[in-house]
Motif scaffolding. Structure first.
Motif, PDB file in Angstrom:
ATOM      1  N   SER A  88       0.248  -1.041  -0.299  1.00 19.48           N
ATOM      2  CA  SER A  88      -0.112   0.049   0.098  1.00 19.48           C
ATOM      3  C   SER A  88       1.062   1.026   0.410  1.00 19.48           C
ATOM      4  N   PHE A  89       0.657   2.154  -1.202  1.00 17.35           N
ATOM      5  CA  PHE A  89       1.173   3.427  -0.854  1.00 17.35           C
ATOM      6  C   PHE A  89       0.260   4.679  -1.700  1.00 17.35           C
ATOM      7  N   PRO A  90       0.519   5.592  -0.888  1.00 19.22           N
ATOM      8  CA  PRO A  90      -0.559   6.332  -1.774  1.00 19.22           C
ATOM      9  C   PRO A  90      -0.634   6.790  -2.716  1.00 19.22           C
ATOM     10  N   ASP A  91      -1.747   7.049  -3.524  1.00 20.09           N
ATOM     11  CA  ASP A  91      -2.117   7.477  -5.154  1.00 20.09           C
ATOM     12  C   ASP A  91      -1.672   8.651  -5.514  1.00 20.09           C
ATOM     13  N   CYS A  92      -0.340   8.928  -5.219  1.00 20.64           N
ATOM     14  CA  CYS A  92       0.394  10.324  -5.442  1.00 20.64           C
ATOM     15  C   CYS A  92       0.635  10.681  -7.111  1.00 20.64           C
ATOM     16  N   GLY A  93       0.195   9.548  -7.847  1.00 22.18           N
ATOM     17  CA  GLY A  93       1.618   9.486  -9.274  1.00 22.18           C
ATOM     18  C   GLY A  93       0.775  11.003 -10.048  1.00 22.18           C
ATOM     19  N   HIS A  94      -0.986  11.177  -9.901  1.00 21.74           N
ATOM     20  CA  HIS A  94      -0.892  12.368 -10.764  1.00 21.74           C
ATOM     21  C   HIS A  94      -0.481  13.775  -9.894  1.00 21.74           C
ATOM     22  N   LEU A  95      -0.222  13.769  -8.651  1.00 21.73           N
ATOM     23  CA  LEU A  95      -0.111  14.601  -8.622  1.00 21.73           C
ATOM     24  C   LEU A  95       1.245  15.049  -9.340  1.00 21.73           C
ATOM     25  N   CYS A  96       2.112  13.828  -8.401  1.00 24.44           N
ATOM     26  CA  CYS A  96       3.668  14.108  -8.668  1.00 24.44           C
ATOM     27  C   CYS A  96       3.512  15.016 -10.100  1.00 24.44           C
ATOM     28  N   VAL A  97       2.633  14.649 -10.635  1.00 17.38           N
ATOM     29  CA  VAL A  97       2.910  14.435 -12.245  1.00 17.38           C
ATOM     30  C   VAL A  97       2.792  16.190 -13.000  1.00 17.38           C
ATOM     31  N   ALA A  98       1.592  16.476 -11.955  1.00 17.41           N
ATOM     32  CA  ALA A  98       0.829  17.394 -11.816  1.00 17.41           C
ATOM     33  C   ALA A  98       2.285  18.746 -11.861  1.00 17.41           C
ATOM     34  N   ILE A  99       3.100  18.717 -10.086  1.00 18.25           N
ATOM     35  CA  ILE A  99       4.887  19.397 -10.598  1.00 18.25           C
ATOM     36  C   ILE A  99       4.961  19.534 -11.884  1.00 18.25           C
ATOM     37  N   PHE A 100       5.449  18.718 -12.371  1.00 18.80           N
ATOM     38  CA  PHE A 100       5.745  18.511 -14.150  1.00 18.80           C
ATOM     39  C   PHE A 100       4.964  19.625 -14.526  1.00 18.80           C
ATOM     40  N   PHE A 101       3.676  18.989 -15.093  1.00 14.31           N
ATOM     41  CA  PHE A 101       3.165  20.339 -15.769  1.00 14.31           C
ATOM     42  C   PHE A 101       3.312  21.690 -15.630  1.00 14.31           C
ATOM     43  N   PHE A 102       2.919  22.206 -14.347  1.00 11.44           N
ATOM     44  CA  PHE A 102       2.994  23.360 -13.885  1.00 11.44           C
ATOM     45  C   PHE A 102       4.543  24.105 -14.283  1.00 11.44           C
ATOM     46  N   MET A 103       5.768  23.185 -13.754  1.00 11.19           N
ATOM     47  CA  MET A 103       7.185  23.392 -13.948  1.00 11.19           C
ATOM     48  C   MET A 103       7.738  23.866 -15.975  1.00 11.19           C
ATOM     49  N   SER A 104       6.098  22.600 -16.224  1.00  8.51           N
ATOM     50  CA  SER A 104       6.405  22.769 -18.113  1.00  8.51           C
ATOM     51  C   SER A 104       6.242  24.683 -18.344  1.00  8.51           C
ATOM     52  N   GLY A 105       4.648  24.670 -17.050  1.00 11.90           N
ATOM     53  CA  GLY A 105       4.505  26.009 -18.323  1.00 11.90           C
ATOM     54  C   GLY A 105       5.290  26.583 -17.268  1.00 11.90           C
ATOM     55  N   TYR A 106       5.465  27.560 -17.323  1.00 13.65           N
ATOM     56  CA  TYR A 106       7.160  28.114 -16.339  1.00 13.65           C
ATOM     57  C   TYR A 106       8.036  28.076 -16.926  1.00 13.65           C
ATOM     58  N   GLY A 107       8.515  27.148 -17.364  1.00 16.00           N
ATOM     59  CA  GLY A 107      10.178  27.345 -18.624  1.00 16.00           C
ATOM     60  C   GLY A 107       9.429  27.467 -19.322  1.00 16.00           C
ATOM     61  N   LEU A 108       8.249  27.399 -20.503  1.00 17.46           N
ATOM     62  CA  LEU A 108       8.086  27.906 -21.562  1.00 17.46           C
ATOM     63  C   LEU A 108       7.732  29.276 -21.239  1.00 17.46           C
ATOM     64  N   GLU A 109       7.256  29.496 -20.635  1.00 18.61           N
ATOM     65  CA  GLU A 109       6.856  31.402 -20.309  1.00 18.61           C
ATOM     66  C   GLU A 109       8.043  31.787 -20.356  1.00 18.61           C
ATOM     67  N   LEU A 110       8.913  31.270 -19.700  1.00 16.76           N
ATOM     68  CA  LEU A 110      10.402  32.142 -19.051  1.00 16.76           C
ATOM     69  C   LEU A 110      10.873  32.104 -20.304  1.00 16.76           C
ATOM     70  N   SER A 111      11.410  31.089 -20.956  1.00 18.16           N
ATOM     71  CA  SER A 111      12.409  30.337 -22.491  1.00 18.16           C
ATOM     72  C   SER A 111      11.816  31.650 -23.603  1.00 18.16           C
ATOM     73  N   ARG A 112      10.376  31.610 -23.665  1.00 14.32           N
ATOM     74  CA  ARG A 112       9.822  32.714 -24.785  1.00 14.32           C
ATOM     75  C   ARG A 112      10.150  33.755 -24.275  1.00 14.32           C
ATOM     76  N   SER A 113      10.343  34.712 -23.046  1.00 17.92           N
ATOM     77  CA  SER A 113      10.262  35.891 -22.862  1.00 17.92           C
ATOM     78  C   SER A 113      11.777  36.182 -22.563  1.00 17.92           C
ATOM     79  N   ASN A 114      12.678  35.579 -22.765  1.00 14.95           N
ATOM     80  CA  ASN A 114      14.385  35.500 -22.246  1.00 14.95           C
ATOM     81  C   ASN A 114      14.681  35.192 -23.251  1.00 14.95           C
ATOM     82  N   LYS A 115      14.744  34.577 -24.403  1.00 11.51           N
ATOM     83  CA  LYS A 115      15.274  33.533 -24.977  1.00 11.51           C
ATOM     84  C   LYS A 115      15.061  34.517 -26.786  1.00 11.51           C
ATOM     85  N   ASP A 116      15.719  34.911 -27.406  1.00 10.71           N
ATOM     86  CA  ASP A 116      15.409  36.190 -29.078  1.00 10.71           C
ATOM     87  C   ASP A 116      15.641  34.376 -29.553  1.00 10.71           C
ATOM     88  N   HIS A 117      14.163  34.442 -30.703  1.00 14.30           N
ATOM     89  CA  HIS A 117      13.595  33.526 -30.942  1.00 14.30           C
ATOM     90  C   HIS A 117      13.425  32.254 -31.333  1.00 14.30           C
TER      91      HIS A 117
END
Length: 365
Positions: free
Chosen positions: A41-70
């Motif tokens: 038995s272990f907590p069904d934490c998979g989708h919440l851990c994946v949600a952190i990956f999605f959050f960092m992905s969305g944040y990282g895309l906006e960061l890169s778009r704003s700071n990297k030319d082209h």
């Protein structure tokens, strides 16, 4: 009560910190999957851990778009097609390892096919879908309409993929992708609010996160999973924002409270993944500021995609769980995952470097 400014660190969503969080999330996902394979038995934490990956992905895309030319000029080639190339490279290594690990000439084709098809290709599919939606959003001039487009398109695709794949948990954690984009856009206001109202924000976020509410209705379920995931993200950032040298007792208390709640809720048959994420948030807040350990965790976190895709084959090592206790089988699977993932990551990094150089050369013609 108002938290003192000296206790709150700013700009905790750095590249190195996200790598540390990726490894922590990956470790929790592996133990969760090990529980399914080795029947503990272990907590069904998979989708919440994946949600952190999605959050960092969305944040990282906006960061890169704003700071990297082209940045958006090569987005489809480098991010979308590049992800698929990396994915297939990893699958080739997986097939090779499975071939060596379970060599049987009569089952050769079957074993290699399973090595490809048993991997979480739904996750890659969802990431690619979100990347395409993000790319299309940059063609919208209005900032408000752009965010509305991403939210609407992501939600529709999450519901469609949930119905198609028949997975009502993981595919609804993607609401954190748009939340990551919004967090970057309003990061200064968010940081100011956290400094000013830290205790209130943390308490409310924990209150929305711990129950981890679900519903049989797909649309309602997606919204509830989104609320849980967004609240969890806020809790993680709040825990990581605390200066561990002065406020480590708060992070320790959060970890202890989350662990106690997890065991109690599991005993009573309630959903315990929200409580477990409180435990992980407290632990993350400490590890992310442990300077002697942080570089190692970041180094491992850089190979999180390889680890995530490769973890499943090591649960199937012949007689692994038959000859070892569950905890020992999990540790062995974890170590094997790291041992194979790191050189695979180095291979992918070199291949993608050459690929990106070729793309840049084509653009200069």
């Amino acid at each position: 009560m108002r938290a003192g400014r000296s206790l709150i660190k700013e700009d905790v969503i750095t590249h190195q910190n996200t790598l540390v969080l990726r490894f922590i999330m990956l470790a929790a996902i592996l133990v969760f999957h090990a529980g399914q394979y080795f029947h503990f038995s272990f907590p069904d934490c998979g989708h919440l851990c994946v949600a952190i990956f999605f959050f960092m992905s969305g944040y990282g895309l906006e960061l890169s778009r704003s700071n990297k030319d082209h940045y958006m000029r090569d987005f489809m080639q480098k991010r979308v097609l590049g992800l698929m190339i990396q994915y297939w490279l990893i699958l080739m290594v997986i097939a090779l390892v499975v071939l060596l690990m379970q060599f049987d000439i009569d089952l050769l084709y079957s074993n290699i096919s399973n090595a490809f098809l048993r991997n979480p290709w739904w996750y890659i599919t969802e990431i690619v879908v979100f990347y395409v939606i993000y790319y299309l959003s940059t063609m919208i001039g209005s900032k408000v309409l752009r965010y509305l487009w991403v939210m609407l398109a992501d939600s529709i695709m999450m519901l469609m993929m949930t119905d198609y794949f028949g997975m009502d948990v993981y595919l609804k954690s993607g609401m954190c992708f748009i939340f990551g984009m919004l967090w970057y856009e309003y990061r200064f206001k968010v940081q100011s609010a956290i400094r000013k109202w830290y205790p209130l924000i943390l308490i409310l976020a924990i209150a929305f996160m711990v129950p981890a509410l679900r519903s049989q209705n797909d649309l309602v379920d997606m919204l509830l999973c989104g609320v849980t995931g967004i609240s969890m993200t806020v809790v993680f950032v709040c825990m990581c924002s605390l200066d561990a040298r002065r406020a480590f007792f708060i992070q320790m208390f959060a970890a202890a409270a989350g662990l106690i709640l997890t065991f109690r809720m599991m005993e009573m048959g309630y959903r315990s993944e929200g409580a477990f994420m409180l435990f992980l948030a407290g632990v993350s807040g400490l590890l992310i500021q442990w300077e002697s350990v942080k570089p190692l965790l970041a180094f491992l976190g850089a190979a999180s995609l390889e680890m995530y895709l490769m973890q499943f084959m090591f649960f199937q090592v012949p007689d692994l769980d038959a000859n070892l206790p569950d905890w020992a089988a999990t540790v062995i699977a974890f170590l094997l995952m790291i041992l194979v993932s790191l050189p695979t990551h180095e291979l992918c990094k070199r291949m993608m470097k050459r690929y990106n150089q070729k793309i840049d050369a084509f653009n200069c013609i």
